[in-house]
Design an enzyme around this catalytic site. Structure first.
Site, PDB file in Angstrom:
ATOM      1  N   GLU A 176     122.843  68.504 -87.547  1.00 18.49           N
ATOM      2  CA  GLU A 176     123.005  69.034 -88.925  1.00 18.49           C
ATOM      3  C   GLU A 176     122.634  70.665 -88.694  1.00 18.49           C
ATOM      4  O   GLU A 176     122.340  71.372 -89.715  1.00 18.49           O
ATOM      5  CB  GLU A 176     121.651  68.475 -89.821  1.00 18.49           C
ATOM      6  CG  GLU A 176     122.147  67.329 -90.331  1.00 18.49           C
ATOM      7  CD  GLU A 176     121.308  66.764 -91.358  1.00 18.49           C
ATOM      8  OE1 GLU A 176     120.050  67.080 -91.810  1.00 18.49           O
ATOM      9  OE2 GLU A 176     121.886  65.830 -92.079  1.00 18.49           O
TER      10      GLU A 176
HETATM   11  C1  BMA Z   1     118.894  64.102 -91.809  1.00 16.23           C
HETATM   12  C2  BMA Z   1     118.583  63.452 -90.444  1.00 16.23           C
HETATM   13  C3  BMA Z   1     116.919  63.637 -90.105  1.00 16.23           C
HETATM   14  C4  BMA Z   1     116.419  62.978 -91.383  1.00 16.23           C
HETATM   15  C5  BMA Z   1     117.086  62.451 -92.326  1.00 16.23           C
HETATM   16  C6  BMA Z   1     116.601  61.980 -93.596  1.00 16.23           C
HETATM   17  O1  BMA Z   1     118.780  65.286 -91.868  1.00 16.23           O
HETATM   18  O2  BMA Z   1     119.091  64.257 -89.333  1.00 16.23           O
HETATM   19  O3  BMA Z   1     116.831  64.924 -89.866  1.00 16.23           O
HETATM   20  O4  BMA Z   1     115.221  62.397 -91.172  1.00 16.23           O
HETATM   21  O5  BMA Z   1     118.244  63.069 -92.650  1.00 16.23           O
HETATM   22  O6  BMA Z   1     116.214  63.222 -94.413  1.00 16.23           O
END
Ligand code: BMA
Length: 796
Positions: A413
């Protein structure tokens, strides 16, 4: 010769700064308590009875002092009997450590994700004192941030991006903040004489050829020998060895075939054949490619394109040394039993232990491995940069022999942050990690593991200039649906590949009530809220539920309805995305597992229990899926053989009256989907009371023609029969009305009790047998009564 220092007695003491140590513990922690290696401070304190279990109630909040304190581990050992070069070997130190032998500082380390080897030949006495002193990781990271200047970090409230330590250890939106310190992997003394295999790097493809690159130390006349199956090759240690296994049996993910593994042994020998050092692994032969042509994101194994049925993996425990081979094996087995064929090891965790990848090798689960960067900008300055390089080189070489490993990925991300969280603007030209993802890491992969695909990030659109969230290119994460919308919004998009999407629900009742002891227990009671780490998590749960159900009147209703909603949401997404194969070529659900008892997106909770979502995954990820979509009945065949069947389509009332009916024969080729329009049969005359059923005999899809809030569910009418079986109970339910999302929650009666099925929708006249395994004697009446047996008809 190798001496395991974990078998010695260790003492743990608190050392400066001590200003956060609770006064009543100060004396004990100055004197020292017994400690474990591998281990961590929290588990040592727990074992000594000095702290309560950090996973229970709100204990986490009282234990923050541990991460702000320095800790010293000490042991003594005798001089090893063998003569030669002696080295201290640490497989993992968490994290900011100073190593002293006989009161002399030998090394300082600052990376949890590396191993360390320290020469000590001339430093050993008859009796030796070894001390490893950890300074507070929180304080170190904060100081580094102050030195280098802040960078965005969305994962938690500490600068986890300034230290090479498991990011979620500082808290995450599903994990507690329990900042650890300790020797989290094995520690040993090794003594070698003639020579040693410093590193063994292995590449094996689909043609049966294994190439072994070894780095050796010691005499320069040593010989390298590799044995794989019946083939044996040898040569000077300075050159790579090639061994060819004729007609190798190929390794496949479990959905496509077997997992033949071949033992590979590499030995370092003297010219007269005596063995100096040995390295052994099981390897497999297969090719793996990622086809990105024209925006695709298609995994091909042995040339066969897959629809990936995946789940995201997080550390299985906040204290990862507690996860042993058997536990990895169980968790991977649970994934396989849910028809999952790929696990993505997420970048906020760790490079897992070899036991994890070995379990995936044996059970036919592909692994997508993120490098360890998540939801933050990362400094590219020293010393971070050389730590990143060293850790990546070590991880790539260590994991490359595993046939399950299918993809290296630069980060989690961070491109999302760049494009969507305002980083591009706020960073104003400052480096933020792109140099790792676009330059350093791909060059390490192409040097050390050239046959494996690499992508810079998840999500990733194939081009650093193009928005990372692009449904026509690469892999996307879908989070607005859970955060802001209703799960029906999954139906609006058809991305090429979805590497994250998820929906929350509480853990199973047994897990929840073992961890939270609130009286009264309500969705908003303090302990429940403490075990919910997502921003406005309970609000999102409530709003997600309100789209479909009346407000729950009890904690039991809340628990059941949030779990039903989670399972429905993910099922809706998967069935829709799979129905769009081959444009869409995979889904990786967020998330398979948990690291403690918590309300989260997981399918398996922190006490290893399966939530209703797990059962929904098993159905939605089945090789053969029939699903009723807006455009018709879609038959999806992800097996290796054609699917020939007859689909009987019925529209009926909730009371069982058949209103219209057709049947059609269909042939679905392997790895394909076929759409059968439903035509007039699907046109409701009174949507509130009607449903559509598509049956093949073995598979069934049911689509209610209105949303729950509008459906006129009949009173639940059914009969039950409970029989004792060798392993527990068999509950047979015979439906006299439609019963929607029928579930039995036996963990409410006994902690070990599990049902083999969950969330069944039965039509009038149907019967189903749910098998409950347990070692306990349960009350048969309770087993078939609320809140253990439930269905949507009786909500409220
Ligand atoms: C994304 C994942 C995690 C997180 C999830 C739920 O951002 O990569 O970082 O736990 O969503 O929010």
């Amino acid at each position: 010769m190798r001496i395991d220092l974990g078998a010695h007695d260790w003492t743990l003491r608190a050392c400066g700064p001590l200003n956060h140590v609770p006064i009543e513990l100060a004396r004990r922690l100055a004197e020292g308590i017994p400690a474990s290696v591998p281990g961590t401070v929290h588990t040592d304190l727990l074992a000594a009875g000095l702290i309560p279990d950090p996973y229970l109630d709100r204990n986490e909040a009282d234990l923050q002092w541990i991460g702000l304190t320095g800790w010293r581990y000490e042991t003594t050992f005798d001089r090893p009997a063998a003569l030669g070069t002696a080295e201290l070997v640490f497989d993992g130190l968490d994290t900011i450590a100073e190593i002293e032998l006989n009161h002399r500082v030998l090394a300082e380390t600052r990376n949890m994700h590396r191993s360390y080897r320290i020469p000590v030949t001339d430093l050993l006495a008859d009796g030796n004192t070894l001390a490893v002193t950890f300074s507070s990781a929180v304080r170190y990271a904060r100081a580094e941030r102050a030195r280098l200047g802040d960078l965005p970090n969305l994962g938690n409230d500490e600068p986890a991006n300034f230290i090479r330590k498991m990011a979620c250890n500082f808290g995450w939106d599903w994990g507690p903040k329990l900042v650890t310190a300790g020797l989290w992997k094995t520690a040993s003394i090794e003594v070698w004489d003639v020579g040693r295999l410093r590193q063994v790097r292995v590449a094996a493809g689909g043609d049966g050829v294994v190439v072994v690159h070894a780095e050796v130390e010691g005499r320069d006349d040593l010989v390298l020998r590799a044995r794989v199956a019946d083939v044996e090759v040898s040569g000077p240690a300075s050159a790579p060895l090639r061994a060819g296994v004729p007609d190798p049996r190929l390794w496949w993910p479990h959905s496509l075939g077997d997992q033949p593994l071949y033992p590979l042994t590499v030995t370092l020998e003297t010219a007269d054949g005596s063995i100096v050092d040995t390295w052994a692994r099981e390897i497999g032969f297969r090719t793996v490619e990622l086809d990105t042509d024209g925006g695709a994101f298609t995994f091909r194994v042995n040339g066969v394109p897959l629809f990936v049925r995946g789940a995201n993996w997080i550390p299985d425990d906040c204290f990862p040394h507690r996860v042993d081979a058997a536990r990895y094996d169980r968790r991977v087995r649970q994934a396989v039993e849910a028809n999952i064929d790929l696990l993505r090891v997420w970048g906020g965790g760790i490079y897992e232990s070899d036991d994890f990848y070995a379990a995936c090798d044996r059970q036919g689960v592909l692994v997508w491995q993120d490098f360890l960067f998540a939801c933050a900008g990362y400094p590219e300055e020293e010393p971070l940069r050389r730590e990143v390089e060293a850790e990546a080189r070590e991880a790539v070489v260590r994991l490359a022999p595993h046939p399950s490993l299918a993809l290296w990925c630069g980060n989690n991300e961070n491109y999302l942050g760049w494009f969507h969280w305002g980083w591009r603007e706020s960073l104003a030209g400052r480096e933020w990690g792109a140099g790792y993802y676009e330059d350093l890491l791909p060059s390490i992969v192409s040097e050390l593991d050239p046959s494996r695909p690499y992508v810079p990030g998840s999500p990733w659109s194939g081009d650093p200039e193009r928005d990372a969230l692009d449904d026509d290119h690469g892999c996307v994460h879908i989070w607005d649906v859970w955060n802001e919308r209703d799960y029906s919004a999954y139906l609006e998009r058809v991305p090429r590949f979805v590497s994250e999407f998820g929906w929350q629900a509480p853990p199973t009742w047994a897990t929840l009530t073992a961890a939270v002891h609130d009286v009264p227990l309500t969705p908003e009671s303090p302990g429940i809220l403490h075990h919910q780490k997502a921003a406005d998590g309970n609000g999102k749960l409530a709003r997600g539920l309100a789209h479909h159900f009346p407000a729950p009147e009890s904690v039991a209703d809340w628990h059941y309805l949030t779990q039903v909603t989670q399972a429905r949401a993910i099922r809706t997404g998967i069935e829709h995305f799979r129905s769009h194969r081959p444009r869409c070529t995979g889904t990786i659900v967020w998330q398979l597992n948990d690291c403690w008892p918590v309300t989260s997106w997981s399918a398996i909770d922190g006490a290893e229990r399966r939530k209703p979502l797990w059962y929904a995954l098993r159905d939605a990820y089945a090789d053969r899926l029939i699903t009723l979509q807006e455009r018709g009945a879609v038959l999806v065949n992800d097996s290796a053989s054609p699917w020939e069947t007859t689909v009987e389509l019925r529209r009926m009332t909730v009371d069982g009256e058949i209103l219209a009916k057709t049947s059609q024969s269909v042939r679905v080729p392997p790895r394909a989907a076929v759409v059968l329009p439903v035509g007039d049969v699907g046109v409701a005359s009174d949507a509130r009371r009607e449903l559509l059923v598509a049956d093949t005999g073995a598979e069934r899809a049911i689509r209610f023609l209105a949303d729950d809030l509008d459906i006129d569910y009949p009173e639940p009418r059914f009969e039950t029969r409970v029989e004792r079986t060798a392993t527990g109970y068999a509950i047979t339910v015979t439906a006299r009305s439609v019963l929607r999302d029928l579930a039995v929650f036996p963990d409410r009666l006994a902690p070990d009790a599990e049902a083999d099925q969950c969330l069944l929708t039965l039509l009038p006249g149907d019967h189903a047998t749910i098998r409950v395994t347990t070692r306990y004697a349960l009350d048969p009446e309770q087993l078939v009564t609320r809140p253990v047996l439930r269905c949507l008809n009786d909500v409220g």
